[in-house]
Design an enzyme around this catalytic site. Structure first.
Site, PDB file in Angstrom:
ATOM      1  N   SER A 729       1.018  -0.995   0.091  1.00  0.00           N
ATOM      2  CA  SER A 729       0.529  -0.149  -0.362  1.00  0.00           C
ATOM      3  C   SER A 729       1.179   1.377   0.350  1.00  0.00           C
ATOM      4  O   SER A 729       1.998   1.247   0.300  1.00  0.00           O
ATOM      5  CB  SER A 729      -0.746  -0.380   1.491  1.00  0.00           C
ATOM      6  N   HIS A 730      -0.324   2.482  -0.801  1.00  0.00           N
ATOM      7  CA  HIS A 730       0.932   3.538  -0.124  1.00  0.00           C
ATOM      8  C   HIS A 730       2.265   4.086   1.105  1.00  0.00           C
ATOM      9  O   HIS A 730       2.998   4.390   0.935  1.00  0.00           O
ATOM     10  CB  HIS A 730      -0.284   5.113  -0.324  1.00  0.00           C
ATOM     11  N   MET A 731       0.901   3.451   2.396  1.00  0.00           N
ATOM     12  CA  MET A 731       1.704   3.923   3.459  1.00  0.00           C
ATOM     13  C   MET A 731       2.837   3.329   3.930  1.00  0.00           C
ATOM     14  O   MET A 731       4.078   3.420   5.240  1.00  0.00           O
ATOM     15  CB  MET A 731       0.554   3.743   4.431  1.00  0.00           C
TER      16      MET A 731
END
Length: 773
Positions: A729-731
């Site tokens: 994911s982005h995070m």
């Protein structure tokens, strides 16, 4: 005649003569006044009443268990008290009260023996006021494990369920139903314990109190709940059947297996956010991209469905879309069923299907992974066919000259140019919204979906090198940390740019990318950044190079596996795949953010608030752009319908993975397997990301892995926890970039515990989180 709630001790005492479905241990009550004036008499009476039994000394303050608020767990309870220590224990409990009153009490009971199970049970869902019977329990003799917030299991059942509860829960359900009768159907929660002696189980009521609920919402009737859940159950039954246009005989529905709606729009998005996500991604764009990249054609199938507003991925559709287009139907069907069986056997992998279950590309460890396919269902020829198809598909994607990665990255430039042209025109806000959405699909989310696919393949290729011991886990993390993403540039730019230029570049970002009610950075810049403070240290990605020996080993593997790419181009693809995914996301979300910004104009035009606009459907807005009609009436009708649907959404609770129609009525909350990022550890106070105080050194909890939360990284955090989000994911990528210890995708149950904890210890290298006082 209904009972009324009093103090903990008095309420239990009032039930002793009427309760039929549970036992109550003998009760001795000491008032604050008696204790201060007749202490020696009290002690004599306690000894006479209980003898030499071990006791539990419990709080029973008048400020506990009120109708307005609960102070559950705020005051002392002392276990296993011997009679000789009774005075000291009673003093400790009285002294734990905020302010002693003559009306305060201490409750003394004998310790229960042979406890096998204990916990807390609720008559209603505290978040929605809906009639769900929820049991949070733990196995074993420790009756305080659940009540002290240390964990336990959670099972819930709709009050209107036609299905008999598991035998383990029947006695607890019966207790809840009787207590509701005694307290005139007022929502309650109670503590219970179950003992077992000579093969006979007994249930004991330890406490009952009013459940603190949202008084602004009505308590839903069981009859209303039953109609809605019956409709969902029937829809699930239909969706689980074989489909003539899909391969695979089984199906499940989940909130995370593909395009992760829980991570991106949340598990209960407002109708506007839900409709935009469907239009931009999950109705058709996702399928066009997969087919363009060489997978099966699923172009007429929506990936995401919703059950009264709760978004779920149709997993069979998703798994069909990961099958190479040239693989024959019979073998493809066996693969899809195998994937679903794997997910059913290990539901905790629902946010890791592409790394742990599905073969979506050719990785360098694929021959070994394919050996895990059961030989009684997949022949050697089958495995060879799967390998050949995936190799052909992967070569096409990673080709350094003709690869789809290059073509998709160019489309993002077209999106930027068209957006600039659109905003220089004098078209209406409605028309701008229409074209921003349409352009975002064709030139934004379609190439983004392709670049995201390349990003997933890049991570799998890199992981395969680790699995083959060509690189270490540290090498993997350091390589990811060396990647420069456009959002990773935010910290540097915050330090070097002036406020105006910074907001011109990053102002479109907002926590909750699809949420109109979440302000953009440029709408409330002071909310996100301290503009009077310069960043002391610019955190940049560290450079990383594989050793000469590693590069030779990679080159050798590429030749052996006939991937037709050299080492330099291979590593460049991996790096570009991850970077370009973040680049594309950054720019297509500009269109999306501008759509939400322009919705303000629509609101002003018709005197409709942003709060109300959050309940409309984006497709209506698009239709209004090119139709002559009474726009205000159409909008108001649409908003009213959206509000009604959202009320149903709030009143509905479903498991993260739905495997059968019965799951609608009753289910266990599954245990999650979070993704631990980096191999660092951190201890720090837990703080809400909305807090106006300094976040430096704190562990911040956020609901999802949304790029709009990038502002947090300018706050010098100690660590990060997200409710939803996957390993890619982005995070997760951002945490790798900054070498920030993070726990991504802990799930709803753990997220509630961690976000409410005063302090956490996170050890990513050991996959461990501990709640600290």
């Amino acid at each position: 005649m209904p009972l009324i709630f009093k103090t903990k001790a008095q309420t239990l005492e009032s039930l002793t003569s009427v309760l039929k479905t549970a036992n109550i241990a003998p009760i001795y009550i000491i008032t604050s006044n008696d204790w201060s004036t007749k202490k020696s008499n009290c002690i004599k009476n306690i000894i006479k009443f209980f003898g030499n039994k071990k006791l539990i000394v419990r709080s029973s303050s008048k400020t506990e268990d009120c109708l307005e608020k609960s102070n559950a767990g705020a005051y002392k309870t002392i276990l296993n008290v011997e009679v000789k220590n009774i005075q000291k224990s009673i003093d400790e409990v009285f002294n734990s009260y905020d302010q002693n009153s003559e009306l305060d009490e201490v409750l003394i009971q004998p310790m229960l023996e042979n406890v096998i199970r204990s916990g807390v049970a609720f008559s209603h869902d505290q978040n929605s006021n809906s009639p769900y019977r929820i049991i949070n329990w733990s196995e074993g003799s420790d009756t305080t494990k659940v009540t002290s917030g240390m964990g336990g299991n959670i099972w819930q059942q709709a009050a209107s369920s036609p299905i008999e509860p598991d035998n383990k829960f029947k006695s607890i359900i019966n207790l809840i139903e009787e207590l509701l009768i005694h307290f005139n159907n007022m929502p309650i929660d109670c503590e219970f314990a179950i003992t077992k002696k000579n093969q006979e189980e007994k249930i004991w009521l330890l406490q009952v109190r009013p459940l603190i609920i949202d008084n602004t919402r009505k308590i839903e009737k069981e009859s209303q709940q039953k109609i809605r859940l019956q409709n969902i159950s029937e829809r699930i039954s239909s969706g689980l059947r074989p489909n003539p246009f899909l391969i695979g005989s089984k199906n499940v529905f989940g909130v995370m297996p593909d395009w992760n709606p829980a991570e991106i729009i949340g598990i209960r998005p407002k109708p506007l956010a839900l409709s935009i996500y469907r239009d931009l991604v999950t109705d058709s764009i996702w399928a066009y991209q997969r087919n363009n990249y060489g997978y099966r054609n699923l172009r007429s199938f929506p990936l995401m469905i919703n059950f009264y507003g709760l978004p779920y991925i149709d997993v069979r559709v998703s798994f069909n879309s990961f099958i190479p287009a040239d693989l024959d139907n019979h073998l493809s069907g066996k693969l899809v069923d195998h994937y679903i069986n794997c997910l059913l056997q290990k539901p905790s992998l629902h946010d890791k299907v592409e790394f742990e279950i599905v073969f979506s590309c050719y990785s360098l460890d694929l021959p070994q992974r394919l050996k895990n396919l059961p030989n009684n269902k997949f022949s050697s020829q089958d495995k060879e066919s799967i390998m050949d198809s995936l190799k052909k598909l992967t070569r096409k994607i990673i080709d350094p000259k003709k690869g789809l990665l290059l073509k998709d990255s160019i489309k993002i430039e077209t999106l930027r140019k068209r957006r600039k042209l659109l905003f220089s025109s004098n078209t209406s806000s409605l028309e701008k919204i229409y074209w921003l959405i349409e352009d975002a699909k064709r030139w934004g989310t379609l190439p983004f979906a392709g670049l995201a696919r390349s990003g997933f393949i890049a991570i799998q290729l890199l992981k395969s090198l680790q699995n083959l011991d060509v690189i270490t886990k540290n090498d993997f993390e350091d390589f990811i940390g060396s990647i420069n993403t456009v959002s990773g540039q935010l910290l540097t730019d915050k330090s070097l740019m002036d406020k105006k230029d910074f907001l011109k570049k990053y102002g479109h970002l907002r926590p909750g990318t699809y949420d109109i009610l979440s302000p953009r950075y440029d709408e409330k810049p002071e909310l996100y950044f301290d503009w009077g403070k310069k960043t002391e240290e610019i955190k940049q990605s560290k450079s990383f190079l594989f050793s000469t020996e590693q590069e030779k080993a990679i080159g050798k593997l590429l030749k052996e596996h006939q991937l037709e790419i050299d080492t330099e181009s291979f590593l460049k693809f991996i790096k570009s795949g991850i970077e370009l995914r973040e680049y594309a996301k950054f720019y297509f979300t500009k269109n999306l953010s501008d759509v939400l910004f322009l919705m303000k104009d629509i609101g002003k035009m018709f005197n409709i608030s942003l709060d109300d606009l959050a309940y409309c459907d984006i497709n209506l807005i698009k239709n209004l752009a090119f139709n002559a009609t009474n726009m205000k009436d159409a909008l108001i009708r649409n908003i009213e319908e959206g509000k009604l649907n959202y009320e149903h959404c709030l009143n509905t609770s479903l498991p993260p993975l739905i495997t059968k129609p019965e799951d609608v009525w009753a289910f266990n909350w599954p245990k999650s397997e979070p993704n631990y990022i980096t191999h660092k550890s951190v201890t720090g106070p837990v703080i809400d990301y909305k807090s106006q105080t300094s976040l430096k050194g704190c562990i911040v909890c956020i609901p999802n892995a949304d790029p709009g939360f990038d502002w947090l990284f300018a706050q010098d955090l100690g660590g990060l926890v997200t409710c939803w989000g996957g390993a890619n994911s982005h995070m997760a990528i951002r945490a790798f970039e900054l070498n920030l210890p993070a726990v991504i995708g802990v799930g709803e149950i753990l997220y509630k515990r961690y976000s409410n904890a005063p302090k956490l210890f996170i050890d990513c290298s050991s996959n461990f989180v501990e709640i600290l006082p």
